[in-house]
Design a protein around this motif. Structure first.
Motif, PDB file in Angstrom:
ATOM      1  N   GLY A  99       0.794  -1.222   0.000  1.00 14.57           N
ATOM      2  CA  GLY A  99       0.000   0.000   0.000  1.00 14.57           C
ATOM      3  C   GLY A  99       0.819   1.261   0.000  1.00 14.57           C
ATOM      4  N   LEU A 100       1.794   1.345   0.896  1.00 22.26           N
ATOM      5  CA  LEU A 100       2.676   2.504   0.986  1.00 22.26           C
ATOM      6  C   LEU A 100       4.022   2.121   0.397  1.00 22.26           C
ATOM      7  N   LEU A 101       4.254   2.542  -0.835  1.00 16.69           N
ATOM      8  CA  LEU A 101       5.462   2.168  -1.573  1.00 16.69           C
ATOM      9  C   LEU A 101       6.584   3.148  -1.259  1.00 16.69           C
ATOM     10  N   LYS A 102       7.647   2.645  -0.653  1.00 10.66           N
ATOM     11  CA  LYS A 102       8.801   3.483  -0.390  1.00 10.66           C
ATOM     12  C   LYS A 102       9.595   3.665  -1.680  1.00 10.66           C
ATOM     13  N   GLY A 103       9.953   4.893  -1.975  1.00 14.11           N
ATOM     14  CA  GLY A 103      10.713   5.163  -3.188  1.00 14.11           C
ATOM     15  C   GLY A 103      11.214   6.590  -3.185  1.00 14.11           C
ATOM     16  N   ARG A 104      12.171   6.849  -4.033  1.00  9.69           N
ATOM     17  CA  ARG A 104      12.682   8.203  -4.137  1.00  9.69           C
ATOM     18  C   ARG A 104      11.609   9.123  -4.712  1.00  9.69           C
ATOM     19  N   THR A 105      11.656  10.353  -4.287  1.00 13.11           N
ATOM     20  CA  THR A 105      10.697  11.332  -4.790  1.00 13.11           C
ATOM     21  C   THR A 105      11.228  11.910  -6.094  1.00 13.11           C
ATOM     22  N   SER A 106      10.605  11.503  -7.186  1.00  9.19           N
ATOM     23  CA  SER A 106      10.914  12.056  -8.499  1.00  9.19           C
ATOM     24  C   SER A 106       9.702  12.823  -9.006  1.00  9.19           C
ATOM     25  N   ALA A 107       9.950  13.791  -9.855  1.00 11.76           N
ATOM     26  CA  ALA A 107       8.842  14.630 -10.322  1.00 11.76           C
ATOM     27  C   ALA A 107       7.816  13.820 -11.102  1.00 11.76           C
ATOM     28  N   PHE A 108       8.287  12.883 -11.925  1.00 11.39           N
ATOM     29  CA  PHE A 108       7.416  11.926 -12.618  1.00 11.39           C
ATOM     30  C   PHE A 108       7.916  10.534 -12.240  1.00 11.39           C
ATOM     31  N   TYR A 109       7.085   9.764 -11.537  1.00 12.95           N
ATOM     32  CA  TYR A 109       7.438   8.395 -11.144  1.00 12.95           C
ATOM     33  C   TYR A 109       6.454   7.466 -11.854  1.00 12.95           C
ATOM     34  N   LEU A 110       6.959   6.689 -12.812  1.00 11.77           N
ATOM     35  CA  LEU A 110       6.124   5.814 -13.623  1.00 11.77           C
ATOM     36  C   LEU A 110       6.447   4.368 -13.283  1.00 11.77           C
ATOM     37  N   ASP A 111       5.431   3.605 -12.870  1.00 11.24           N
ATOM     38  CA  ASP A 111       5.644   2.242 -12.407  1.00 11.24           C
ATOM     39  C   ASP A 111       4.664   1.303 -13.105  1.00 11.24           C
ATOM     40  N   LYS A 112       5.077   0.754 -14.228  1.00 10.59           N
ATOM     41  CA  LYS A 112       4.272  -0.140 -15.066  1.00 10.59           C
ATOM     42  C   LYS A 112       3.146   0.650 -15.739  1.00 10.59           C
ATOM     43  N   ALA A 113       3.366   1.015 -16.986  1.00 10.88           N
ATOM     44  CA  ALA A 113       2.392   1.747 -17.789  1.00 10.88           C
ATOM     45  C   ALA A 113       2.835   1.650 -19.244  1.00 10.88           C
ATOM     46  N   SER A 114       1.965   2.091 -20.155  1.00 16.85           N
ATOM     47  CA  SER A 114       2.323   2.039 -21.576  1.00 16.85           C
ATOM     48  C   SER A 114       1.771   3.254 -22.309  1.00 16.85           C
ATOM     49  N   HIS A 115       2.455   3.601 -23.395  1.00 17.57           N
ATOM     50  CA  HIS A 115       2.048   4.714 -24.250  1.00 17.57           C
ATOM     51  C   HIS A 115       1.885   6.002 -23.430  1.00 17.57           C
ATOM     52  N   ILE A 116       2.985   6.438 -22.846  1.00 16.71           N
ATOM     53  CA  ILE A 116       3.010   7.649 -22.041  1.00 16.71           C
ATOM     54  C   ILE A 116       3.738   8.741 -22.821  1.00 16.71           C
ATOM     55  N   ILE A 117       3.148   9.924 -22.870  1.00 17.27           N
ATOM     56  CA  ILE A 117       3.769  11.071 -23.535  1.00 17.27           C
ATOM     57  C   ILE A 117       3.936  12.188 -22.516  1.00 17.27           C
ATOM     58  N   ILE A 118       5.160  12.709 -22.432  1.00 16.29           N
ATOM     59  CA  ILE A 118       5.433  13.890 -21.605  1.00 16.29           C
ATOM     60  C   ILE A 118       6.084  14.926 -22.513  1.00 16.29           C
ATOM     61  N   ARG A 119       5.446  16.085 -22.634  1.00 13.38           N
ATOM     62  CA  ARG A 119       5.977  17.083 -23.557  1.00 13.38           C
ATOM     63  C   ARG A 119       5.770  18.503 -23.012  1.00 13.38           C
ATOM     64  N   ASN A 120       6.695  19.368 -23.386  1.00 14.59           N
ATOM     65  CA  ASN A 120       6.583  20.800 -23.061  1.00 14.59           C
ATOM     66  C   ASN A 120       6.358  21.030 -21.563  1.00 14.59           C
ATOM     67  N   SER A 121       7.056  20.259 -20.740  1.00 15.72           N
ATOM     68  CA  SER A 121       6.864  20.319 -19.295  1.00 15.72           C
ATOM     69  C   SER A 121       8.180  20.654 -18.601  1.00 15.72           C
ATOM     70  N   SER A 122       8.114  20.942 -17.290  1.00 22.92           N
ATOM     71  CA  SER A 122       9.330  21.329 -16.587  1.00 22.92           C
ATOM     72  C   SER A 122       9.295  20.847 -15.139  1.00 22.92           C
ATOM     73  N   VAL A 123      10.495  20.755 -14.543  1.00 27.67           N
ATOM     74  CA  VAL A 123      10.648  20.335 -13.157  1.00 27.67           C
ATOM     75  C   VAL A 123      11.628  21.278 -12.465  1.00 27.67           C
ATOM     76  N   ARG A 124      11.243  21.753 -11.276  1.00 27.86           N
ATOM     77  CA  ARG A 124      12.133  22.552 -10.440  1.00 27.86           C
ATOM     78  C   ARG A 124      12.081  22.029  -9.010  1.00 27.86           C
TER      79      ARG A 124
END
Length: 492
Positions: free
Chosen positions: A422-447
């Motif tokens: 239920g509570l998944l320990k993991g590093r904090t990333s701006a986009f964390y993708l865990d098993k998915a398909s056909h993902i598009i990320i565009r024209n975005s930013s992280v600070r």
């Protein structure tokens, strides 16, 4: 002036007076003031019988207004709305729920009696408006146990959980809720089941942020719904779309628009799921502000139903961590599909298909996020039990600013209730993708902000993601000298 002209003038005056008198009489005939049926506005007398008499008389007369008059507080136990009425709570009038748990006997979920009762109800209604500048108060705190740091204890019960849902309409047509303050619900606030053609506008909904299960607006198997210009504070989800198993005959939840709303929640401000045994689709959510919330936007699919064709656009999200009492770990955006955990709780028998003890996870597809601005202690989480369950997710102009703002521990993603950890320990990333398909990320930013614990990590971290396309994603990792911006594991 001649005698003839004088008589003519008098005749005109008499005629005008007669028409005015008839118009006033007709107007009064269509107004059913609850005090005329025995209601007493002392805040102590239970006026359920008087209010029901006024509603029944209004319906019998062919429709009209049932009026809660200004300047008084009217306490009431449960009562039922009828077709062709406008329940008007006048300015400076208050309708408040009876705090006596024993008067609440009708289950909000039919034979499933463990999830609250009904205060203001109605079934198979048409042409109903609830409005006015006054207040409907669920008296919710009186149903709670001891106050804790960020919640209230829930009182134990045997079979029936007596906490009343504030408003439950089942099988409604042409429902209007507008220009009203609704507050302090003990359980769900506005629950619309199997309703068609609904408009909710200019609603101020203020629940205690410490009351668990105090959802704001729940659309359950409903369609053709417009929610606009609302301000919502609730301990649980502010606006939630779902398909409960108890009402499965009403079919999918579809054709929903939400616009120009401001929300605060200890769980998820805008949520799709977790109960979803049918289809939720064709949803537009636009021009909203989410502030001081736990999770911002959440698609939490835990049953065999599907979620598809949803657009979120022009939204500001401000999210923070709260205790484990509340689902969510400050994920500004959350898209998931996991099978519901095998149940051993009081309502487990209602969570799975009849005769089964384990469910399935339906697909989440064609979800579009556009022009979303996120400030949070955590990143966006996309995850599923297998890559085909979450597919076709587009992030366009999604900007994420991550900064540690509370003393609560982070480095965790919340996948409750599910058959995985239920509570998944993991590093904090701006986009964390865990098993998915056909993902598009565009024209975005992280600070990243100045407060960066050591578990802050990547711009993007992916695990077993197929067909990931990234275009013009700006930003560095939280610690550029130690970590790469994008980290992919088992990616095809």
């Amino acid at each position: 002036m001649t005698l003839k002209s004088t008589r003519y003038t008098l005749l005109l005056l008499l005629t005008s007076t007669l028409f005015t008198t008839l118009a006033n009489a007709r107007q009064k005939q269509n107004h059913f003031i609850i005090t005329n049926y025995g209601a007493i506005g002392d805040g102590k007398t239970d006026n359920a019988v008087a209010i029901q008499k006024a509603i029944d008389a209004c319906t019998k007369a062919g429709g009209g207004k049932v009026i809660i008059p200004a300047g008084n507080t009217f306490m009431s136990g449960p009562f039922n709305l009828k077709s062709n009425i406008q329940l008007e709570v006048e300015v400076n009038a208050k309708l408040i729920a009876n705090s006596n748990e024993k008067v609440y006997q009708k289950s909000a979920f039919r034979d499933n009696k463990g999830e609250g009762t009904i205060w203001i109800g109605g079934e198979n209604l048409s042409n109903v408006t609830i409005c006015g500048g006054g207040t409907i108060d669920g008296n919710g705190i009186s149903f709670m146990g001891a106050e804790l740091d960020d919640s209230y204890e829930l009182k134990p019960f045997n079979i029936i959980d007596p906490r009343p849902h504030l408003l439950t309409i089942v099988g409604g047509k042409n429902i209007r809720i507008r220009d009203l303050t609704i507050r302090n619900s003990a359980y769900w606030t506005v629950h619309l089941v199997g309703c068609d053609d609904v408009a909710i506008d200019n609603l101020t909904l203020l629940n205690s942020l410490k009351v668990r299960n105090s959802d704001g607006i729940d659309l359950d198997h409903s369609k053709n719904v417009r929610i606009s210009n609302c301000y919502i504070e609730s301990g649980d989800d502010c606006i939630c779309l779902k398909n409960r198993r108890e009402y499965e005959e009403f079919g999918p939840c579809e054709n929903i628009t939400v616009s120009n709303c401001t929300m605060t929640s200890r769980s998820c401000a805008i949520k799709i799921g977790s109960e979803n045994m049918d289809r939720i689709s064709y949803v537009l959510i636009n021009n909203c502000i989410i502030k001081k919330s736990n999770r911002g936007i959440g698609i939490q699919n835990r049953d065999e139903g599907t979620v598809s064709d949803v657009i979120f656009s022009n939204i500001i999200i401000d999210s923070h961590l709260f205790s484990d009492t509340w689902w969510g770990k400050a994920e500004p955006i959350y898209v998931t599909s996991y099978r519901r955990a095998k149940g051993n709780n009081k309502d487990a028998g209602w969570r799975f298909p009849k005769g089964q003890t384990e469910g399935k996870a339906g697909a989440v597809t064609n979800i579009y996020f556009s022009n979303i601005k996120c400030t949070s202690e955590n990143g966006i989480y996309v995850g599923a039990e297998s890559a085909d369950k979450v597919s076709g997710i587009i992030f366009d102009q999604v900007d994420v600013f991550i900064n540690k703002s509370t003393a609560l521990p982070g480095g965790v993603y919340d996948r409750r209730p599910s058959n995985v950890e239920g509570l998944l320990k993991g590093r904090t990333s701006a986009f964390y993708l865990d098993k998915a398909s056909h993902i598009i990320i565009r024209n975005s930013s992280v600070r990243w902000g100045d407060n960066r614990p050591d578990y802050f990590a990547h711009v993007l971290e992916s695990h077993e993601v197929t067909d990931l396309k990234i275009t013009n994603l700006e930003g560095q990792s939280a610690f550029p000298q130690q970590q790469e911006a994008i980290k992919a594991y088992s990616t095809n």
